[in-house]
Design an enzyme around this catalytic site. Structure first.
Site, PDB file in Angstrom:
ATOM      1  CG  HIS A  92     -34.773  -8.183  78.402  1.00  0.00           C
ATOM      2  ND1 HIS A  92     -35.764  -7.244  78.126  1.00  0.00           N
ATOM      3  CD2 HIS A  92     -35.545  -8.824  79.518  1.00  0.00           C
ATOM      4  CE1 HIS A  92     -36.893  -7.547  78.773  1.00  0.00           C
ATOM      5  NE2 HIS A  92     -36.826  -8.451  79.322  1.00  0.00           N
ATOM      6  CE  LYS A 146     -36.647 -10.974  76.130  1.00  0.00           C
ATOM      7  NZ  LYS A 146     -37.319 -12.267  76.620  1.00  0.00           N
TER       8      LYS A 146
END
Length: 238
Positions: free
Chosen positions: A135, A139
């Site tokens: 990600h 995040k």
């Protein structure tokens, strides 16, 4: 349909555009600059709230929605240790709570594929299973909520694994999840069964936030006139 957006970052802005394109109205937008506007009175103006914030504020946001009698759709992850409390509060207020660790329609089909493959691999000798999730650097939680959901579904169907770890596994029952944070990656999840002679790999690679945002709006359309705990299996009839 009148929508309240709780969380107006990149995801919230994408949800807004899709909601407007589908003929809905945004009646409340909450971000870090106007959190005082997140009140029961303001939430009552909405037919449904869509919540994408951070774990430490999510549960309080849900409570306000239940108090207002406003169905809430949430994609915030990292708060699930409070799941039982949230469900009890929702039931006490006869509320509506639609939660998904991932709103992408493709990811939820990937969930079903993961369960099917785990059933097929259960009891097969010589294979070990692991997961990688990638990600963007913004995040906050690791592993991702999607990775945890995939792991839990795998454990239910593949008895050789019972828990996950971000570190080197200390027992054969632990599954390793590698959580990588780099660039602006919307989300990649890979599950690999490996033996000495081959490996079997399934992967979902999100191209943008659009798929997640569209799923959230579809969830709002689905849940605004319903009661109870809802999820993507209900929406997709899986």
């Amino acid at each position: 349909m009148k929508i309240a957006l709780i969380g107006y970052g990149k995801m919230g802005k994408t949800i807004e555009q899709i909601a407007l394109d589908r003929g809905h109205e945004i009646v409340l937008k909450i971000d870090i600059s106007n959190q005082a506007d997140l009140t029961v009175e303001n939430l009552k103006k909405a037919d449904v709230a869509i919540e994408f914030t951070i774990p430490k504020s999510a549960v309080a946001n849900y409570k306000l929605c239940f108090e207002a009698g406003t169905p809430v759709v949430s994609g915030t992850t990292g708060w699930l240790e409070h799941k039982e409390e949230v469900e009890q509060l929702m039931k006490a207020k006869n509320g509506t709570f639609f939660y998904a660790s991932n709103f992408s329609l493709g990811v939820n089909l990937f969930f079903a594929l993961n369960k099917k493959l785990a059933k097929l691999m259960a009891g097969r000798e010589g294979y070990d299973v692991s997961m990688v999730e990638v990600h963007h650097t913004q995040k906050l939680d690791a592993p991702s909520g999607t990775a945890i959901s995939l792991a839990e579904d795998l454990f239910e169907n593949y008895p050789a694994k019972t828990s996950w770890t971000l570190e080197a596994p200390k027992s054969a029952e632990q599954m390793h999840i590698e959580a990588i944070r780099e660039g602006q990656v919307p989300g990649i999840h890979r599950i690999k069964y490996e033996s000495e002679v081959d490996h079997i790999l399934i992967e979902h690679d999100a191209k943008s936030r659009h798929g997640f945002a569209l799923g959230a709006v579809l969830a709002a359309e689905y849940s605004h006139d319903k009661k109870g705990m809802l999820n993507m299996n209900d929406l997709l009839n899986l």
